[in-house]
Each structure stands twice: as structure tokens, then as C-alpha cells.
Design an enzyme around this catalytic site. Structure first.
Site, short mmCIF file in Angstrom:
data_model
loop_
_atom_site.label_atom_id
_atom_site.label_comp_id
_atom_site.label_asym_id
_atom_site.label_seq_id
_atom_site.Cartn_x
_atom_site.Cartn_y
_atom_site.Cartn_z
N LEU A 177 0.81 -1.05 0.00
CA LEU A 177 0.13 0.18 -0.05
C LEU A 177 0.81 1.32 -0.10
O LEU A 177 0.48 2.27 -0.52
CB LEU A 177 -0.88 0.01 1.23
CG LEU A 177 -1.85 -0.95 1.33
CD1 LEU A 177 -2.55 -0.85 2.49
CD2 LEU A 177 -2.91 -1.10 0.19
N GLY A 178 2.16 1.10 0.50
CA GLY A 178 2.90 2.52 0.61
C GLY A 178 3.89 2.32 1.55
O GLY A 178 4.10 1.32 2.22
N SER A 179 4.55 3.38 1.89
CA SER A 179 5.54 3.31 2.83
C SER A 179 5.79 4.73 3.60
O SER A 179 5.16 5.74 3.11
CB SER A 179 6.97 2.92 2.34
OG SER A 179 7.18 4.08 1.31
N GLY A 180 6.42 4.87 4.92
CA GLY A 180 6.73 6.03 5.53
C GLY A 180 7.32 5.88 6.81
O GLY A 180 7.39 4.93 7.16
N GLY A 183 8.84 2.41 8.15
CA GLY A 183 8.08 1.35 7.83
C GLY A 183 7.44 1.10 6.39
O GLY A 183 7.06 2.26 5.76
N VAL A 243 3.88 -0.37 4.41
CA VAL A 243 2.60 -0.81 4.75
C VAL A 243 1.88 -1.70 3.70
O VAL A 243 2.11 -1.59 2.37
CB VAL A 243 1.68 0.38 4.81
CG1 VAL A 243 0.08 -0.12 5.42
CG2 VAL A 243 1.96 1.27 5.86
N LYS A 292 1.77 -2.92 9.00
CA LYS A 292 3.00 -2.12 8.98
C LYS A 292 4.18 -2.94 9.60
O LYS A 292 4.01 -3.38 10.70
CB LYS A 292 2.67 -0.91 9.50
CG LYS A 292 3.66 0.14 9.52
CD LYS A 292 3.19 1.31 10.23
CE LYS A 292 4.59 2.40 10.14
NZ LYS A 292 4.20 3.76 10.84
N ASP A 308 2.30 14.33 14.09
CA ASP A 308 2.61 14.29 12.58
C ASP A 308 1.08 14.29 12.04
O ASP A 308 0.72 13.76 11.06
CB ASP A 308 3.24 13.11 12.10
CG ASP A 308 3.73 13.39 10.71
OD1 ASP A 308 3.73 14.60 10.33
OD2 ASP A 308 4.26 12.30 9.94
#
Length: 821
Positions: free
Chosen positions: A84-87, A90, A92, A108, A201
Site C-alpha cells: 500500500l505504501g511506505s513512510g 516502515g 504498509v 505495517k 504528525d
């Protein structure tokens, strides 16, 4: 005027960056940027620069000691379905627990070599922080664990939604709808703060809006950078960590040595930025201002931003592209309802911000109300009037103004202190609650009436709602005469627009009936009370609160008409049904007990009355507090009954205190204050303090007569009490004149009304005291007959009247004196 559809441009840099970053296929990423940056090459270059920097960070974060994960891999008991993505540190994935049909969740997992040290601590913070959360607007923690190569992972509720600002723009949400969403976010953040967690955040990408039961529900995600003060972590993220997103970051967060050096007010700052962005489509400081800066310069730049409010940015933007309202109108809305919230939330000094996210949410709610015509009038002009609070404010402002004026005039400190002390002493004799009560009719209700007529003439049902609110507020203030016009208009508009059986119409019928009854217009009030009882019984059933209230209200009317036996039946019905359907501590039951006690007292059943008062008083104090209007009334009734039972000194002491509190809370002219004075005067008379009683009762009579005129039952009763006090003071000629006046006024009461007998009895005693023994004896005898016919031979007042008559007979009907009873 309500706002309409309100699409605003998103914060382009951040939205494009996240949109491109989510597309890991190079061709898909190019197509996305081609489509959105076709005419803005400088924007594309900027976003591609951010993507390149992000790619470098990805490379740094991946290490040789960790296995790259992808769809099909297993993590603990879960199978990865989609990246799904990253940030942060980590990645996800969409994942599902092996061997189950459970809904897919968001998993995650920490990447590569960063699975240790500060990031590992931060990840553990997120797990423990989420475990504390139980709020519909916070993504729920489902599971947690560690991969085979030692990397921790979290399994969270999957939020299938768009970032907050994107959702609002794509759906074309009106401004009020945007505020509703952000208020839910603020309450979720307040819940987190209550569990010792600061998010640190907050930004659109970390607030996803999903649909639950067809309604938008924001979900706050990613507590990975949270500072969990309640968990006692020490330096979990490292003392030099710079966590958060600069555009949304509070100055103290950028400058703090470590993550534990900020509190929830940093999140309040971010909420203010989110509000700014939802309104204007931009952040106060765009992302490009912070691109390419080293850490020291980034800290400095964030810490020294110049505050700006939405109306200022709108002035810079001009006409907003795709916007359904023009900028001039939007700026007016911001200047009126939004700017002050943003200004306070984004103050550089944390001590000057909203103290909590809940306080921020309350201001958003007020802004929401201001954008709706009904709630705007109800909240800001009508139901919010509190004379005691307004009066206290007026007194404080007057003293502050006087202090400032004396300082400007150059008076010496000691002289200024003497003058202020004199002013304060003078103000002690001014009841500011009463002043505020009078002023409110001029500065609140009159302008509101004009605005309702001017702005809403084409919307009769909205008019009716506002008129109903205005009338109810006037009833609460005891301004019954002024309440008649708006309440009568509300009845007509709702009866015509909705029909007689509509719940809104029945509510208006009730309020108008209460108003008429309070003014003594009992014959006019009865049809409205009966229509309410019949209507609510048919619409809602016997055990509905509104039906029970209708029995209670009709019982009060019947009691005022003098049929105490019938009124007791209504009150007992209300008490029994209320206890069964609503619970013993319901306000409906409390009111019914108060009324039941009053009619039992009138029927001479004092012990039963005392029990009803005590039970109702305990419930009202628990539910509403000591200074609520119902609590004060019940306490006054109970204290008055003490005097009837012979405990005169206790009754005087309690009623003196209650009258003082009623003056403070309700004002000198409120009907409940005046009735408290009547009870106090009677108790003082019973205690042998005739001079004090006469003064108290004269004040009450003057106030009641000013409000209700000469023919109201309450006025006649007070007049009779004044006559009795004058007789006890030896003012017999005055007592006779007042008694005769009372008898003449009572001719307007129904023939069987008990009040006629009581007034006649007072007049007869005055005649005897004045030396008119034969005439006085005859009047007292007729009073006894009237009382016995109205309430029966066993009533306490009948026994008292018969006792007076017997003493007169024993003394000789023609005697000038009267044996005291």
C-alpha cells in the site's frame, strides 16, 4: 445564510507527491504526473525532486540484514496481499490472517536495518499507544508481533479512504461539512491526549476519510512518531530526532531537543493548519519553503514562521478556481467564524493556544452553528442567554473600565483604591442579573425578531423553529408576556405547514399553553394542554416522555383552576409512568414529584407532601445542581412546608438563603424569585416577625403585579398575604382595604376555586380586627363554607378556618378584638 457546495484546490505539492509515491510502477507514475502537471513544469520538477530524495531515503533505510517483503510473503500469521505504501521507517501492506475469511487489514512492518535503536523504540511506542485507543475516529489496532528476522509489525484496521483534504475536494464538501469532519478528528486527538499520547504528525495523509454506514468518518492513522508520555518512555525516538511534517509542525516541536519535550498543544497547532488548509486549499507555509534545507535551517525556518489567517490567504488568491462561492463571501465567513480559531490554534506560544483539542473542537462546533440559519439564531441569539453569567460579566467589565479610567486620569494608587472601593460598595446594591435580564430583551430578542422576519420570510417552517426557540428562551427568563407573540406565531406556522398531529406542532402547542397558564389565562390555555395530551398519546404512546410531560402540564393547569383532586391524579400518573419508562432520576419524574408535593400540600396532606418534595429535591440536586431553577423551586416548597408543620425558624433560615440564591441566579424580577419571597414572607409571619414579613411580601406583590396584572391568582394570593401582615402590624384600616380589594378581584376566579375562600377569610379577620365584629363574623363563616365546599371538611385550612370561627363565637360576634389563632 447556509453555505453551499464548496470545492477548494488541494495543497498541490503534498497531494501530488503522495499520489505519485503511491504509484510504484514507473509508467503509471509518469502518466500521473503528465496528467496533473501538464501546464506546470516547475511544479513537476519540484515533485520529482521530492520523489528522488525519498528514493535515496528508501535506499538508506533498506539494509543487507533484512529481507525485502512483497505480496505473497508471510508475516507472522498473516499473508501479504498488496503493497500500500511506505513512510517513516516502515512499509504498509494489505494483509489477511492465514486460513480465515476475516477482512483484510493494514499490516505495517519496519524496513531493513532500521529495525533497532530509536526507530524500534518508536515502533513499540506506536503499538502501545494504539492499544490504549478506543475511538471511532482512530484506526483500531488488531494485532502485533515480530517477523522471523526480528522486525516488529502492527496489524491495524484497514481504512479504505482518501486523505482528508482530497476527500473534501473530490466530494465538493460544503464548508460546514468540512468543519464537521475536522471536529471529529479533534475529538479523536483529544481522546489520544487523554491516554497520554501526542500524535506529532497530524496532516491530511494521516487522516483518512472512510464511509461507515453511508456516512463519512475520518480515521487518524500512524502514531509511529507519537510521544507517549503516560508510558514513561525516555528518549524512545532519539534526542535529536526531527519528527513530523514541517508545514504542520508547531514551532516548539521543531526546536525541542527531543520528542518528549512537546505536549498536546503541538497537535492543536497542526489542527489549526488543517483547518486553514480545508478552507483555503493551501497550508500557511507551503512545502517548497522547506525543501533542501539542512536540519538547523529547517528548525529555524519552522520556528520563525509569520502567522497568517485564512482571510489573508484568500485575499492573496483572488477568485478560487472551481469554487462554488466567491472569495468575497468566503472571506466574510472566515473573518466572522474561522480566522479567530486558526489564529489561536497556531499561536507561536503554546500557552496562548486552545488548551486542549476538545476546546478546539468546541470552537469548531460554534462555527458550524454559525453557518446554519436555525442553529445560528438559536445558539448565538436565543437559547444561550444566561442572565446570571451576563450580569456577572457586566459587573466585571464595569469595574475594569473604571480601573482603566482612573489609571489614565493619573490618580495616585491610594486614591484610586479608595474610589474603586466606593464604586464596589455602591454596586453591591445593584442586581446585575436583573439588569442583564432587562438588557437581553433589547440587545438579543428584539434584534433576533427583526432578523427572523427579514431573512426568513420565504421559509415559514424555519421561521417557526426560530420563533419557538425565542419563545422558550423568554419563558425560561420568566418574560411570559413577551413570549406570547413568538410562540403564537410558531403554533400558527407549524399547524399550517405540518398539521396538528406533527410532533413539532405539539411542542409549540405545549409551550404556548404554558405561557398562557403562567399569565393566568387558564380558559385560553386549556385547549392547548388537552390537544397536547391527546396528540402525544396518539403519536407516541402512554409511556413516552412527551405524553408523561403532557399529563404533568395538564395537572398544573387543573391545580391552578382549583381542582386539586383531579390534578393529583395527573401528577401521580406522571410519577408512576415516568419511574417505569424513564427512571426515578428523570427530570420528568422530578418535576412531577414537585407538583405532586404542591397539590398534596394544598390538600392538607402535609406528610405525603414532604416525602414528595424530599424525593424530588434529591433527584433535582443530583441531576441539575443546587442552583438550577427546578432545584431552587423544590427547595423553596420543602422549606415552606416546614413552616406549615411548625418549624418556623428553620423555614425562615432556609428560605432566606434560597431567596438570596434565586436573586443571584434568576434576578429580582423572575417569577420564581418572587414566589420564593412570598414563601419567605409567610414563614416570617408565622415566626412572629410581622414587620419583616410585611416588607418581604410587599416586594413580592409589587413584582408579581408588575408582571401579571391585578387579576392573576398569584397576585391575589400575595395581596391576601400582605393584608394579613398589615393586620398583624396593627394597620387594620389598610388590612381591611386590601382585603376588600382582594375579594373584588377574586370574583374572576371559578366559583369553586379554593383561593376565593382563603381571600374571604383574610378579609373577615381584618374586619374583626377593625372592630366590625358582626360583619367580620359573617364573612369568616361564608369563607369556611367556601373552603369546605372546595377542598372538603378534613382539609387543614378548613380546620384552621373553623378554629378562627369558633374563637370569634366564643368572644362574641360583636367584639372588636379577635382571639389570635
Amino acid at each position: 445564510m447556509a453555505d453551499s457546495s464548496f470545492p477548494l484546490p488541494a495543497s498541490d505539492e503534498e497531494e501530488l507527491f503522495h499520489g505519485a509515491r503511491e504509484r510504484t510502477d514507473p509508467a503509471a507514475r509518469r502518466e500521473f504526473l503528465d496528467r496533473h502537471c501538464a501546464e506546470r513544469p516547475e511544479l513537476r520538477a519540484f515533485v520529482e525532486g521530492l520523489l528522488a530524495a525519498d528514493a535515496e531515503a528508501e535506499g538508506f533505510l533498506s539494509g543487507a540484514d533484512g529481507t525485502e517483503l512483497g505480496p505473497g510473503d508471510g508475516v507472522g500469521a498473516y499473508r501479504l496481499l498488496e503493497r500500500l505504501g511506505s513512510g517513516g521507517g516502515g512499509e504498509v501492506f494489505l494483509a489477511r490472517r492465514d486460513g480465515t475469511d476475516l477482512p483484510a487489514a493494514a499490516l505495517k512492518v519496519l524496513r531493513g536495518s532500521r529495525a533497532g535503536g530509536a526507530f524500534l523504540d518508536g515502533f513499540d511506542l506506536e503499538r502501545r499507544a494504539l492499544a490504549l485507543m478506543d475511538h471511532p475516529a482512530i484506526a483500531r489496532l488488531i494485532d502485533a508481533g515480530v517477523t522471523e528476522d526480528g522486525r516488529p509489525f502492527l496489524v491495524m484496521e484497514r481504512v479504505d479512504g482518501a486523505p482528508l483534504t482530497r476527500y473534501a475536494d473530490e466530494r465538493g464538501l460544503a464548508l460546514r461539512e468540512r468543519l464537521v469532519l475536522l471536529r471529529q478528528v479533534a475529538l479523536a486527538v483529544d481522546h489520544a491526549h487523554g491516554n497520554g499520547v501526542v500524535h506529532r504528525d497530524l496532516k491530511p495523509a494521516n487522516v483518512l476519510v472512510a464511509h461507515v454506514d453511508g456516512k463519512p468518518v475520518p480515521k487518524v492513522i500512524d502514531f509511529g512518531v507519537a510521544s507517549a508520555a503516560a508510558l514513561g518512555e525516555e528518549g524512545g525516538l532519539g534526542r535529536s530526532a526531527f519528527v513530523g511534517t514541517p508545514q504542520y509542525m508547531a514551532p516548539e516541536q521543531a526546536l525541542a531537543p527531543g520528542p518528549d519535550d512537546v505536549d498536546g498543544r503541538a497537535d492543536v497547532f497542526a489542527l489549526g493548519v488543517l483547518l486553514f488548509e480545508l478552507v483555503t486549499g493551501t497550508t500557511p507555509s507551503p512545502a517548497k519553503e522547506f525543501a533542501g534545507l539542512d536540519l538547523a535551517e529547517l528548525r529555524r525556518r519552522v520556528g520563525q514562521r509569520v502567522p497568517i489567517v485564512p482571510s489573508q490567504r484568500l485575499a492573496e488568491l483572488g477568485q478560487i478556481e472551481r469554487c462554488a462561492v466567491d472569495v468575497t463571501h468566503l472571506r466574510q465567513i472566515c473573518e466572522r467564524d474561522i480566522d479567530a480559531i486558526v489564529r489561536r490554534a497556531t499561536e507561536g506560544d503554546p500557552g496562548r493556544r486552545h488548551p486542549t483539542a476538545a476546546a478546539f473542537a468546541r470552537e469548531l462546533e460554534r462555527a458550524e452553528r454559525a453557518l446554519d440559519p436555525v442553529t445560528r439564531f438559536q445558539g448565538s441569539r436565543l437559547s444561550g442567554v444566561d442572565p446570571a453569567q451576563l450580569g456577572s460579566t457586566m459587573r466585571s467589565e464595569l469595574l475594569l473600565a473604571a480601573t482603566a479610567g482612573l489609571e489614565r486620569a493619573g490618580f495616585a494608587d491610594d486614591r484610586r483604591a479608595d474610589l474603586l472601593a466606593g464604586l464596589e460598595a455602591g454596586l453591591e446594591h445593584v442586581n446585575f442579573t436583573t439588569v442583564a435580564r432587562r438588557v437581553s430583551t433589547l440587545v438579543v430578542f428584539d434584534p433576533a425578531s427583526e432578523a427572523i422576519d427579514a431573512e426568513l420570510s420565504a421559509e415559514p417552517l424555519v421561521q417557526a423553529t426560530l420563533l419557538q426557540s425565542q419563545g422558550e428562551a423568554l419563558l425560561k427568563l420568566g418574560l411570559f408576556e413577551r413570549a406570547t407573540t413568538p410562540l403564537a406565531r410558531a403554533v400558527d406556522l407549524r399547524r399550517e405547514g405540518l398539521g396538528l398531529s406533527a410532533p413539532e406542532t405539539l411542542e409549540s402547542l405545549k409551550s404556548y399553553g404554558v405561557c398562557l397558564r403562567s399569565l393566568g389565562r387558564l380558559i385560553e390555555a386549556r385547549p392547548f394542554y388537552e390537544a397536547c395530551l391527546e396528540g402525544w398519546t396518539a403519536v407516541a404512546g402512554e409511556d413516552d416522555q412527551r405524553t408523561i410531560d403532557a399529563h404533568n402540564n395538564l395537572g398544573v393547569l387543573v391545580m391552578n383552576e382549583g381542582d386539586w383532586v383531579a390534578s393529583e391524579r395527573h401528577f401521580r400518573r406522571a410519577v408512576e409512568s415516568g419511574r417505569r419508562a424513564l427512571g426515578a432520576d428523570s427530570i420528568t419524574v422530578v418535576r412531577a414529584l414537585s407538583n405532586l408535593g404542591a397539590v398534596l400540600e394544598q390538600l392538607g396532606r402535609t406528610e405525603e407532601a414532604a416525602r414528595a418534595y424530599r424525593e424530588g429535591l434529591a433527584g433535582s440536586r443530583a441531576v441539575h445542581g443546587a442552583d438550577d431553577i427546578h432545584t431552587l423551586s423544590l427547595a423553596g416548597n420543602h422549606a415552606r412546608l416546614l413552616s406549615v408543620l411548625g418549624d418556623h425558624e428553620t423555614a425562615v433560615e432556609q428560605l432566606t438563603d434560597l431567596a438570596a440564591r434565586a436573586r443571584l441566579v434568576l434576578g429580582d424580577e423572575h417569577v420564581n424569585t418572587l414566589l420564593m419571597l412570598v414563601s419567605l414572607g409567610r414563614a416570617q409571619l408565622d415566626a412572629g416577625r410581622a414587620e419583616l414579613a410585611l416588607s418581604t411580601l410587599e416586594e413580592a406583590l409589587a413584582g408579581l403585579e408588575a408582571q401579571f396584572g391585578r387579576e392573576h391568582e398569584l397576585v391575589m394570593a400575595a395581596l391576601s398575604d400582605v393584608a394579613g401582615a398589615a393586620r398583624e402590624m396593627g394597620q387594620v384600616e389598610r388590612a381591611v382595604a386590601l382585603g376588600a380589594d382582594g375579594v373584588a378581584r377574586s370574583e374572576g376566579l371559578p366559583l369553586g376555586h379554593p383561593r376565593r375562600g382563603a381571600i374571604l377569610l383574610s378579609y373577615g379577620r381584618a374586619l374583626v380586627a377593625a372592630g366590625e365584629g358582626a360583619q367580620g363574623f359573617d364573612v369568616v363563616r361564608r369563607a369556611c363554607e367556601l373552603l369546605e365546599s372546595a377542598v372538603g371538611p378534613d382539609h387543614l385550612e378548613v380546620h384552621k378556618a373553623r378554629g378562627i370561627l369558633a374563637k370569634l363565637e366564643a368572644a362574641g360576634a360583636g367584639n372588636k378584638g379577635e382571639a389570635r389563632s
